[in-house]
Structure formats: C-alpha cells, structure tokens
Enzyme design. Structure first.
Site, short mmCIF file in Angstrom:
data_model
loop_
_atom_site.label_atom_id
_atom_site.label_comp_id
_atom_site.label_asym_id
_atom_site.label_seq_id
_atom_site.Cartn_x
_atom_site.Cartn_y
_atom_site.Cartn_z
N THR A 1 0.84 -1.20 0.00
CA THR A 1 0.00 0.00 0.00
C THR A 1 0.87 1.25 0.00
O THR A 1 1.88 1.30 0.72
CB THR A 1 -0.99 0.11 1.18
N ARG B 1 -5.10 7.95 3.19
CA ARG B 1 -6.31 7.55 3.93
C ARG B 1 -6.27 8.08 5.37
O ARG B 1 -6.06 9.27 5.54
CB ARG B 1 -6.45 6.03 3.89
N GLN C 1 0.12 9.63 -7.56
CA GLN C 1 0.99 9.01 -6.54
C GLN C 1 1.05 7.50 -6.64
O GLN C 1 1.92 6.86 -6.07
CB GLN C 1 0.47 9.36 -5.12
N ASP D 1 -0.02 3.79 1.33
CA ASP D 1 -0.33 4.48 2.59
C ASP D 1 0.63 4.11 3.73
O ASP D 1 0.69 4.82 4.74
CB ASP D 1 -1.76 4.16 3.05
O1 F6P Z 1 -5.18 2.92 -0.15
C1 F6P Z 1 -4.57 3.54 -1.23
C2 F6P Z 1 -5.35 4.76 -1.66
O2 F6P Z 1 -4.65 5.36 -2.73
C3 F6P Z 1 -5.64 5.78 -0.57
O3 F6P Z 1 -4.52 6.57 -0.27
C4 F6P Z 1 -6.79 6.52 -1.16
O4 F6P Z 1 -7.62 7.11 -0.17
C5 F6P Z 1 -7.55 5.42 -1.87
O5 F6P Z 1 -6.63 4.38 -2.13
C6 F6P Z 1 -8.15 5.88 -3.17
O6 F6P Z 1 -8.92 4.83 -3.66
P1 F6P Z 1 -9.50 4.75 -5.14
O7 F6P Z 1 -8.38 4.35 -6.04
O8 F6P Z 1 -10.55 3.72 -5.05
O9 F6P Z 1 -10.01 6.11 -5.49
#
Ligand code: F6P
Length: 364
Positions: A142, A188, A296, A144
């Site tokens: 991740t 997140r 990112q 994150d």
């Molecule tokens: O968990 C990784 C992440 O990029 C988080 O930082 C972000 O809140 C979320 O996924 C975004 O999710 P999606 O790609 O479903 O918009």
C-alpha cells in the site's frame, strides 16, 4: 455455508507439484508486478505452477484465473500497476462469496494462495485462514504504509518520491508568485505520505489525521514565516486530516456522495480545497491548491520499492513452499521476516508523535 474443503498441499503427486495462485487486491501500487515476478520465479525454480487470479478476490468469487508462465512474467520488474488487475471486492460482502472463493480454489486445483494487498485484502486472507484453514500467505502492499507489523509496505517509497518531486516543483512557482501552495496527498487515515514527503520537500506546515494541528495554528505558522520575510509557503495536507478549529470543532471533508466501498471505506479527497479557502480568507495571502491524487500510485516503482517487492515476493514463495500459511512477509529493520496475518491486520500503523516532531521542527 456448506462443508469446508480440507486444505493441504499435495505431496504424493508427480514431482510434489504445487499449484500456487496469486492475486493483487485493493488500490494498485507500484511494485505489484515485481512481487508477481519474484513469486513466480522462485516457484518455477522449485518446479511449481503459478496461476494468476484476476481482479483481487473477485477472481476467486467469479472463477477468473489464468496460468502464468515465463512469458507472462517477463519484463515485469519496472512495470507499474498490476498485470492481474485489482478490485476492492470483499467476498464476505458478496452473496455466497466465501463459498465461491473456496469452490474456485478447489476447481482450479490450487494448493496455496499468495494474496498481495493492504489491510482489506489481507484482512480477508486472515479471516479465511482463521475460519477455513485456507492456505494463504500475504505480501504487504500500500502506498499508505499503514499496515502493522512491517516497517514499510512496498509502493510507499514511490508515492513519497512522486509527492516530493511535486512539492519541489511547487516551491519554485510559489516563490515566484508569493503564494501559499496547498498540496493534498493520499494516505487515507494515516499521514505517512504527508509527513515523509513534507520533510523531504521542506514543507512549512504539514497537516495529518494523527496530530490535527488547528486551522488557526496552521495560519499562524504561515504568518510567522511571512513576518520573517518569506512571502511564500508550502502546506502539505493528508486527505484524511479533519479540518480542526481551536473551538474544538472538527470536520472531515470527503468525496461528495460520501460513497463507501465493500470494506466500508469512505472515498476521501477535497480537504485541500477547503483548507486553501480557509488560509486565504484568514491570512489574506493568495493561495492555490494542488491535489496529487492517483498520480501518486501510477508509473514505475523506485529502485527501493523494486528491491523490497522482490524480497517480499521471494519470502512469500518460500513461506508457501514451507507450508507456513497464515503468515505475511514483513520488513523489520533491514530484515525480511514473517509475521501472522492476524497481527498485521489487527490495527492500523499510524504516524508516531516523534516522526511528526521531525516535521514540526521546520514549520513556520
Ligand atoms: O489505499 C490507497 C489509496 O490510494 C488511498 O490513499 C486513497 O484514499 C484510496 O486508495 C483511493 O482509492 P480509489 O483508487 O478507489 O479512489
């Protein structure tokens, strides 16, 4: 549910052949393909077969699998995204989902599964292992960096590098125009990306969920900076930061519809804009906002992430070959170790105060 199959690696067949499935779940992340390559390479060397499971847990729910051979895994090391596709499917939230996962696993003749994912994907793996003795091992992914029991997840270094480069670029334009630049980064409910990229990029204020500096204090830091002759400022805000006021009031700014995924996560984003407006109206300094978003997560992994993903992949394959299921590859210090999936998914790894103190030393 019906009677669960009994799992165990076949050892009496020809060459003790083991058929290993691999899936990538959750948000994609640079380094996923490097893990797939490493798991496959080590498994091929052991004379085993590797089956790609498409689209995370959805592939086992819906029976979407494909064999991976030398050709399929060639050229994967620097490639971003995941050749297997990914979704946020939660089999526990799909009608008959868990039974369908177990049935596909048996139908395809899998002996073990490598699940590459974050807290959600690995949370499912941990639960399947606990409830069905499902033969699974995990790899921590991740951007994150919020997974417990490992110092770093792969993908994080790439995300921090991208955010740092963006902050560097914003510095020059901020200085030219005497502006405040607010940069919203992902992460997140943890502020790892914000803190690390903010330190690396020399941010003047960093706002994260774990240490909610008030809007008033953030503005005071910017004004302090202007008072000592610096007419521009860089503010990094993590998407999960709640706008916090000295009155004690706080407000999470999230996606308009406040949609949640199958794991109950709200779509975040938008705090940068709200914060930018607050800063401009409270300080009078012209303010612009940049939301880095999925940039990112895209593109090629850094060298560090390629190496980490490769080490994790080799470890995961070894755990399968040693039949040590319910475990996850992890980084502790400079060593690759294994930890229990249950431990890794029990709680989020948040930014500790001492890391925020490093960032804070450069505020204002
Ligand atoms: O968990 C990784 C992440 O990029 C988080 O930082 C972000 O809140 C979320 O996924 C975004 O999710 P999606 O790609 O479903 O918009």
């Amino acid at each position: 549910m019906g009677s669960s199959p009994t799992f165990g690696i076949r050892t009496s067949g020809k060459n003790d052949l083991v058929r290993i499935g691999i899936l990538t779940g959750g948000g994609d992340c640079p380094g996923l393909n490097a893990v797939i390559r490493a798991v496959a390479r080590r498994s091929f060397d052991g004379g085993h077969e590797v089956i790609g499971v498409r689209d995370g847990w959805r592939g086992l729910v819906d029976g979407l699998t494909e064999p991976l051979g030398q050709r399929e895994i060639s050229g994967l090391l620097p490639r971003g995204g995941t050749i297997l596709g990914t979704t946020r499917t939660n089999p526990y939230k799909v009608e008959g989902g868990v039974d369908r996962v177990l049935a596909t696993f048996a139908d395809v003749g899998l002996d073990a599964l490598v699940a590459v994912g974050g807290e959600d994907t690995l949370g499912v793996a941990a639960r399947l292992h606990a409830e069905h003795a499902f033969p699974v091992v995990g790899v921590p992914k991740t951007i994150d960096n919020d997974l417990a029991a490992t110092d770093y997840t792969f993908g994080f270094d790439t995300a921090v590098s991208i955010a740092t480069e963006a902050i560097d670029r914003l510095h020059t334009t901020a200085e030219s125009h005497n502006r405040v630049m607010v940069v919203e980064v992902m992460g997140r409910h943890t502020g790892w990306i914000a803190v690390m990229s903010g330190i690396a990029g020399g941010a003047d204020v960093i706002l994260i969920p774990e240490q909610p500096l008030t809007v008033e204090d953030a503005c005071a830091e910017i004004e302090r900076r202007h008072a000592r002759g610096k007419d521009f400022s860089i503010v990094v805000v993590s998407e999960g930061y709640e706008l916090t006021y000295s009155s004690g009031e706080s407000r999470l700014v999230a996606g308009e519809a406040r949609a949640t995924d199958q794991f109950g996560h709200m779509v975040l984003g938008g705090v940068g804009d709200a914060l930018g407006k607050e800063i401009e109206s409270r300080t009078g300094f012209e303010t612009r906002v940049t939301v880095l978003g999925h940039v990112q997560r895209g593109g090629t992994p850094t060298a560090r992430d390629r190496v980490l993903a490769t080490r994790y992949g080799l470890k995961a394959a070894s755990l399968v070959h040693e039949r040590r299921f319910g475990r996850m590859a992890a980084l502790q210090g400079d060593r690759i170790v294994d930890v229990s999936l249950a431990e890794a998914t029990a709680e989020l790894k948040t930014v500790p105060p001492d890391w925020y103190e490093v960032a804070r030393a450069f505020f204002g």
